[in-house]
Design a protein around this motif. Structure first.
Motif, PDB file in Angstrom:
ATOM      1  N   ILE A   2       0.840  -1.194   0.000  1.00  0.00           N
ATOM      2  CA  ILE A   2       0.000   0.000   0.000  1.00  0.00           C
ATOM      3  C   ILE A   2       0.879   1.249   0.000  1.00  0.00           C
ATOM      4  O   ILE A   2       0.605   2.200  -0.718  1.00  0.00           O
ATOM      5  CB  ILE A   2      -0.950  -0.007   1.212  1.00  0.00           C
ATOM      6  CG1 ILE A   2      -2.018  -1.088   1.018  1.00  0.00           C
ATOM      7  CG2 ILE A   2      -1.618   1.336   1.391  1.00  0.00           C
ATOM      8  CD1 ILE A   2      -2.923  -1.276   2.197  1.00  0.00           C
ATOM      9  N   ARG A   3       1.940   1.217   0.799  1.00  0.00           N
ATOM     10  CA  ARG A   3       2.818   2.383   0.870  1.00  0.00           C
ATOM     11  C   ARG A   3       3.471   2.657  -0.482  1.00  0.00           C
ATOM     12  O   ARG A   3       3.591   3.793  -0.904  1.00  0.00           O
ATOM     13  CB  ARG A   3       3.874   2.189   1.943  1.00  0.00           C
ATOM     14  CG  ARG A   3       4.763   3.427   2.067  1.00  0.00           C
ATOM     15  CD  ARG A   3       5.524   3.418   3.309  1.00  0.00           C
ATOM     16  NE  ARG A   3       4.664   4.070   4.280  1.00  0.00           N
ATOM     17  CZ  ARG A   3       4.992   4.350   5.497  1.00  0.00           C
ATOM     18  NH1 ARG A   3       6.162   4.020   5.949  1.00  0.00           N
ATOM     19  NH2 ARG A   3       4.178   4.945   6.313  1.00  0.00           N
ATOM     20  N   ARG A   5       2.270   1.890  -3.477  1.00  0.00           N
ATOM     21  CA  ARG A   5       1.253   2.431  -4.380  1.00  0.00           C
ATOM     22  C   ARG A   5       0.932   3.870  -4.002  1.00  0.00           C
ATOM     23  O   ARG A   5       0.763   4.725  -4.862  1.00  0.00           O
ATOM     24  CB  ARG A   5      -0.005   1.570  -4.328  1.00  0.00           C
ATOM     25  CG  ARG A   5      -1.055   2.071  -5.295  1.00  0.00           C
ATOM     26  CD  ARG A   5      -2.182   1.101  -5.460  1.00  0.00           C
ATOM     27  NE  ARG A   5      -3.141   1.654  -6.392  1.00  0.00           N
ATOM     28  CZ  ARG A   5      -4.421   1.435  -6.363  1.00  0.00           C
ATOM     29  NH1 ARG A   5      -4.917   0.625  -5.465  1.00  0.00           N
ATOM     30  NH2 ARG A   5      -5.226   1.981  -7.223  1.00  0.00           N
ATOM     31  N   LEU A   6       0.856   4.133  -2.710  1.00  0.00           N
ATOM     32  CA  LEU A   6       0.578   5.485  -2.234  1.00  0.00           C
ATOM     33  C   LEU A   6       1.659   6.445  -2.718  1.00  0.00           C
ATOM     34  O   LEU A   6       1.359   7.532  -3.205  1.00  0.00           O
ATOM     35  CB  LEU A   6       0.494   5.499  -0.707  1.00  0.00           C
ATOM     36  CG  LEU A   6       0.194   6.822  -0.038  1.00  0.00           C
ATOM     37  CD1 LEU A   6      -1.174   7.343  -0.453  1.00  0.00           C
ATOM     38  CD2 LEU A   6       0.246   6.659   1.467  1.00  0.00           C
ATOM     39  N   VAL A  92      -5.369   8.436  -4.554  1.00  0.00           N
ATOM     40  CA  VAL A  92      -4.691   8.605  -3.272  1.00  0.00           C
ATOM     41  C   VAL A  92      -5.693   8.439  -2.130  1.00  0.00           C
ATOM     42  O   VAL A  92      -5.410   7.773  -1.132  1.00  0.00           O
ATOM     43  CB  VAL A  92      -3.983   9.973  -3.192  1.00  0.00           C
ATOM     44  CG1 VAL A  92      -3.449  10.225  -1.787  1.00  0.00           C
ATOM     45  CG2 VAL A  92      -2.854  10.035  -4.194  1.00  0.00           C
ATOM     46  N   SER A  94      -8.388   6.692  -2.093  1.00  0.00           N
ATOM     47  CA  SER A  94      -8.706   5.268  -1.970  1.00  0.00           C
ATOM     48  C   SER A  94      -7.581   4.523  -1.250  1.00  0.00           C
ATOM     49  O   SER A  94      -7.838   3.709  -0.359  1.00  0.00           O
ATOM     50  CB  SER A  94      -8.923   4.687  -3.366  1.00  0.00           C
ATOM     51  OG  SER A  94      -9.143   3.305  -3.300  1.00  0.00           O
ATOM     52  N   ASP A  95      -6.351   4.813  -1.641  1.00  0.00           N
ATOM     53  CA  ASP A  95      -5.205   4.171  -0.981  1.00  0.00           C
ATOM     54  C   ASP A  95      -5.136   4.539   0.497  1.00  0.00           C
ATOM     55  O   ASP A  95      -4.857   3.680   1.342  1.00  0.00           O
ATOM     56  CB  ASP A  95      -3.901   4.555  -1.676  1.00  0.00           C
ATOM     57  CG  ASP A  95      -3.710   3.825  -2.996  1.00  0.00           C
ATOM     58  OD1 ASP A  95      -4.464   2.876  -3.270  1.00  0.00           O
ATOM     59  OD2 ASP A  95      -2.805   4.231  -3.754  1.00  0.00           O
ATOM     60  N   ALA A  99      -5.350   2.062   3.686  1.00  0.00           N
ATOM     61  CA  ALA A  99      -4.291   2.060   4.693  1.00  0.00           C
ATOM     62  C   ALA A  99      -4.866   2.294   6.091  1.00  0.00           C
ATOM     63  O   ALA A  99      -4.441   1.660   7.057  1.00  0.00           O
ATOM     64  CB  ALA A  99      -3.238   3.120   4.361  1.00  0.00           C
TER      65      ALA A  99
END
Length: 162
Positions: A2-3, A5-6, A92, A94-95, A99
């Protein structure tokens, strides 16, 4: 994951806000002052996310989105450019939501593990206390049996042993 992709999406937002014009002689898709304001907001989102403060990152992203809408309404950004930036903001957001959900699930799991550990300690403590009480009771019974047996031994001139 996740990080990573973020970070990628945050970079996309930053790059989206950097470009001021595509070609010389065409009107700016994003005014310079607006680009700077959005870049500053994106930096706030990035720093908060990198620090693990997901709530602050979400708040900063909400401000970036509000600034984008205000700039679009004022004609400081073209509708096309605004749509591109909004897509990146949505990704962002959504991410960040994923998270936050993952962090909340981890916190709940950690709290449950702590509660389970505390319960296990309490049970072990109660078992140890019960064992100590049983041992003390057995010792007292043995001593009482010894005292009860001692007068009988003396009466009959018997030798008593432990």
């Amino acid at each position: 994951m996740i990080r990573r992709r973020l970070t990628t999406v945050l970079a996309t937002i930053a790059l989206s806000t950097l470009a001021l014009t595509g070609c010389a002689g065409t009107p700016a898709q994003l005014e310079s002052a607006t680009a700077e304001q959005l870049q500053s907001g994106v930096l706030d989102v990035s720093e908060a996310a990198a620090a693990g403060d997901l709530t602050a990152a979400q708040d900063s992203l909400t401000r970036v989105e509000a600034n984008l809408r205000t700039a679009a309404a004022a004609g400081q950004v073209t509708p096309e450019r605004s749509a591109e930036i909004q897509i990146a903001i949505n990704l962002v957001g959504s991410d960040l939501s994923m998270a936050v959900a993952a962090a909340e699930a981890q916190a709940a799991a950690d709290a449950q593990a702590a509660a389970d550990a505390a319960e296990a300690v309490a049970k072990a403590s109660a078992a140890a206390k019960a064992a100590a009480e049983a041992a003390a009771e057995a010792k007292a019974d043995a001593e009482e049996d010894k005292r009860d047996k001692a007068p009988d031994c003396k009466k009959n001139d018997e030798e008593c042993s432990d």
